[in-house]
Design a protein around this motif. Structure first.
Motif, mmCIF file in Angstrom:
data_model
loop_
_atom_site.group_PDB
_atom_site.id
_atom_site.type_symbol
_atom_site.label_atom_id
_atom_site.label_comp_id
_atom_site.label_asym_id
_atom_site.label_seq_id
_atom_site.Cartn_x
_atom_site.Cartn_y
_atom_site.Cartn_z
ATOM 1 N N VAL A 258 -39.449 -5.159 -2.237
ATOM 2 C CA VAL A 258 -38.310 -5.109 -1.305
ATOM 3 C C VAL A 258 -37.472 -6.281 -1.316
ATOM 4 O O VAL A 258 -37.892 -7.497 -1.270
ATOM 5 N N GLY B 5 -34.444 -2.262 4.645
ATOM 6 C CA GLY B 5 -34.113 -1.203 5.666
ATOM 7 C C GLY B 5 -33.848 0.183 4.767
ATOM 8 O O GLY B 5 -33.581 1.097 5.687
ATOM 9 N N ASP B 6 -33.848 0.173 3.591
ATOM 10 C CA ASP B 6 -33.467 1.435 2.895
ATOM 11 C C ASP B 6 -34.627 2.012 2.537
ATOM 12 O O ASP B 6 -35.742 1.689 2.455
ATOM 13 N N ALA B 7 -34.576 3.375 2.383
ATOM 14 C CA ALA B 7 -35.573 4.100 1.564
ATOM 15 C C ALA B 7 -35.593 3.997 0.248
ATOM 16 O O ALA B 7 -34.515 3.716 -0.831
ATOM 17 N N ALA C 52 -35.764 4.850 -3.477
ATOM 18 C CA ALA C 52 -35.574 6.231 -4.251
ATOM 19 C C ALA C 52 -36.405 6.766 -4.963
ATOM 20 O O ALA C 52 -36.625 7.962 -5.110
ATOM 21 N N ALA D 118 -22.444 -4.485 6.297
ATOM 22 C CA ALA D 118 -23.847 -5.048 5.707
ATOM 23 C C ALA D 118 -24.642 -5.640 6.569
ATOM 24 O O ALA D 118 -24.355 -7.085 7.002
ATOM 25 N N ARG E 178 -30.934 -7.341 1.771
ATOM 26 C CA ARG E 178 -30.023 -6.795 1.785
ATOM 27 C C ARG E 178 -28.738 -7.728 1.263
ATOM 28 O O ARG E 178 -28.665 -8.664 1.101
ATOM 29 N N THR F 243 -38.892 -9.018 2.976
ATOM 30 C CA THR F 243 -38.576 -8.937 1.769
ATOM 31 C C THR F 243 -40.065 -9.232 0.730
ATOM 32 O O THR F 243 -40.837 -9.895 1.328
ATOM 33 N N GLN G 277 -40.253 3.891 2.837
ATOM 34 C CA GLN G 277 -39.279 3.156 3.692
ATOM 35 C C GLN G 277 -39.583 1.841 3.915
ATOM 36 O O GLN G 277 -40.606 1.342 4.263
ATOM 37 N N ALA H 289 -36.518 -1.260 -3.411
ATOM 38 C CA ALA H 289 -35.497 -0.813 -2.283
ATOM 39 C C ALA H 289 -34.878 -2.116 -1.608
ATOM 40 O O ALA H 289 -35.619 -3.391 -1.816
ATOM 41 N N THR H 290 -33.782 -1.978 -1.043
ATOM 42 C CA THR H 290 -33.296 -2.896 -0.383
ATOM 43 C C THR H 290 -33.927 -3.055 1.159
ATOM 44 O O THR H 290 -34.134 -1.797 1.288
ATOM 45 N N GLU I 155 -18.535 -0.882 3.734
ATOM 46 C CA GLU I 155 -19.309 -0.713 4.887
ATOM 47 C C GLU I 155 -19.994 -1.919 5.420
ATOM 48 O O GLU I 155 -20.511 -2.805 4.625
#
Length: 560
Positions: A427, A340-342, A344, A466, A430, A404, A399, A337-338, A464
């Motif tokens: 992780v 800050g992201d959940a 998948a 980043a 971003r 990272t 999450q 995951a990146t 959006e």
């Protein structure tokens, strides 16, 4: 498995025949003493050496095995002959009783589906520490001295190497169970609570320990009004069928009635006067408080080996279809995951019995470990769930935090010494697919001066903003083929005021923007280039102009 001891917690003699009646009545009620759906293969035999298992709340430390009196405790005022205070055996010290009831209310507010009864906490507290040494606690509910179990060094007890550097148990080599509810330090590190609102999580405080025990018993989707779930909860605390029967007997006893007695007036179990449990000073504890090396046989409900003439029911024969062999991965994909992201992908495991088929309603604990701020939903580092009808269970969504790199998630059968399934999750930083300057004003400075206009850029991903994108800023040479850091021209200043021409560890803000520190011009005129590079490889080159001194002076001199 916990070591077994014939310690008596009540005054007066109780014959073996009486104990047999108590156990028989308990077994007839359908509570303990019967095989469990997912614990059959791990039931201990009294008297055998304990397994090296640090997964139970207590580390499977020893406990007190006396059963309660056969007379039903009456609440104060229910009988004309009963004194208002009642007996010390059936009574619970005021602060201890208040802690159990407060924990029940707190958990009812946050996890009503668990249906935790305070009497279950009282039963465990009785078996583990004799209600905090008969209520020897201060006004805040903290024991006057620590209650410590034996050293878990593998000699007569489980082998659990130190996990807290002696912070809780004073032992920096091996762990010991601590406090009125007897948590081992590693379990307390995960489940410790602040039950009295003083800002501390202290295993020797009855309010903190009672709430932690309640949270632990309610792990996953347990409903403690269901007998099978209650049995699993107690066995997760100390994995012994005899322990389950003992706790169950006190649980039923307290459900029939109890009353409050003053703190410090309760019955003090043998060896607890000084704050230690049986065996705490030796790996081969004496079965008598007198310290005799040769125990004399006395009538007692103490559990013994099946077939030895004990009135305690023999341990159930394991049923292969109900005996857990272990847990395995059930098709979990790559965990990435990146920041800050959940994630998948979600972790999924499967429980199997000794026949190789799936096993339902097995408690599995998932734990996030490593140098990471990633967590399950709600910020939790652990999650305990039951396998479904198909034998599988899926962990809550992970999450990613801002940190990272790699971390580990372990899935293990709760309260078992079976191998864990280990997963590596990653992780990544971003990313941005574009970075642009927010303004278009020319960036010009006189030699030896600073650039008056600041440089602000904005990073985006799919149009959006980043946030948290790592950016490196470098003042580079004019070589279009292989530019490197310039050794002349504009520069930044570091924290010490020294000249630097590369800045790292820059990150975009929540709106995707980044404002660079001030840029200074040296004495060399010319056009220079500032390159901004994101961690994902997106670049932006901005021109900087240092005017020659004559042109600058001419602009400043007014016409005659």
């Amino acid at each position: 498995m916990a070591a077994q001891f014939g310690r008596r917690l009540r005054k007066g003699a109780t014959t073996t025949a009486v104990a047999a009646v108590a156990v028989a009545a308990l077994s007839a009620s359908g509570a303990p003493g019967t095989p469990l759906t997912d614990d059959g293969g791990d039931q201990p035999t009294a008297g055998t050496a304990p397994a090296s298992d640090g997964t139970a709340a207590t580390g499977n430390s020893p406990y007190y095995t006396d059963l309660p009196p056969l007379n039903t405790p009456e609440r104060p005022g229910t009988s004309a002959e009963s004194p208002v205070t009642g007996s010390t055996e059936s009574g619970i010290p005021a602060s201890v009783l208040a802690a159990y009831k407060k924990a029940e209310r707190t958990i009812a507010d946050s996890d009503a589906a668990c249906r935790l009864p305070w009497q279950l906490l009282a039963a465990i507290g009785k078996v583990e520490s004799g209600q905090a040494r008969g209520g020897r606690v201060d006004a805040d509910g903290t024991t006057f001295s620590p209650i410590l179990g034996p050293v878990l060094d593998g000699r007569g007890f489980a082998l659990i190497e130190d996990t807290d550097n002696g912070a809780y148990d004073g032992d920096s080599t091996h762990d010991r169970a601590v406090g009125p509810m007897q948590f081992i330090p590693s379990t307390w590190a995960t489940w410790g609570q602040d039950g009295n609102g003083d800002g501390r999580k202290d295993p020797n405080n009855i309010y903190d320990a009672a709430l932690a025990a309640g949270r632990y018993l309610c792990a996953g989707s347990r409903d403690l009004s269901v007998d099978a779930d209650l049995d699993r909860a107690v066995l997760s605390y100390n994995h012994s069928d005899t322990y389950l029967r003992t706790v169950r007997s006190w649980f039923e006893y307290y459900k029939r009635g109890t009353h409050e007695i003053p703190d410090g007036t309760g019955t003090v179990p043998p060896d607890l006067g000084g704050g230690t449990k049986p065996g705490a000073g030796s790996p081969s504890p004496s079965p008598s408080p007198s310290g005799s090396t040769t125990p004399k046989p006395t009538p007692s409900p103490t559990p013994t080996k099946p077939g030895s003439g004990s009135t305690t029911p023999a341990e159930p024969t394991p049923v292969p279809s109900q005996t857990l062999a272990g847990v395995e991965d059930a098709g979990t994909g790559t965990l990435t995951a990146t920041a800050g992201d959940a994630f998948a992908e979600r972790i999924k495991v499967r429980a199997r019995n000794t026949l190789g088929t799936t096993l339902a309603r097995v408690s599995v604990t998932f734990t996030v470990t490593g140098d990471t701020d990633a967590a399950f939903a709600g910020g939790k580092k652990t999650a305990t769930l039951l396998t479904g009808a198909d034998g599988t269970v899926t962990a809550p969504a992970l999450q990613a935090g801002a940190t990272t790199g790699e971390f580990t998630v372990k899935a293990v059968a709760t309260g078992r010494s079976l191998p864990a399934v280990t997963y590596t999750a990653t992780v990544t930083a971003r990313q941005a697919d574009a970075i642009v300057r927010t303004g278009d004003t020319a960036l010009v400075a006189a030699p030896g001066a600073e650039f008056t206009d600041t440089v602000e850029v904005r990073a985006t991903f799919r149009d959006e903003a980043a946030a948290g994108v790592a950016v490196t800023a470098t003042l580079i040479t004019d070589d279009d083929t292989d530019p490197v850091e310039n050794d002349r021209g504009p520069y930044f200043k570091d924290a010490e005021g020294e000249t630097v021409r590369t800045l790292t560890d820059l990150r975009t803000g929540a709106d995707g923007t980044l404002t660079l520190p001030k840029i200074y011009a040296d004495g060399t005129a010319g056009t220079y280039r500032l390159r901004l590079t994101t961690e994902g490889g997106v670049t932006l080159v901005i021109e900087l102009e240092v005017e020659d001194s004559q042109a600058s002076e001419a602009q400043e001199t007014p016409a005659a």
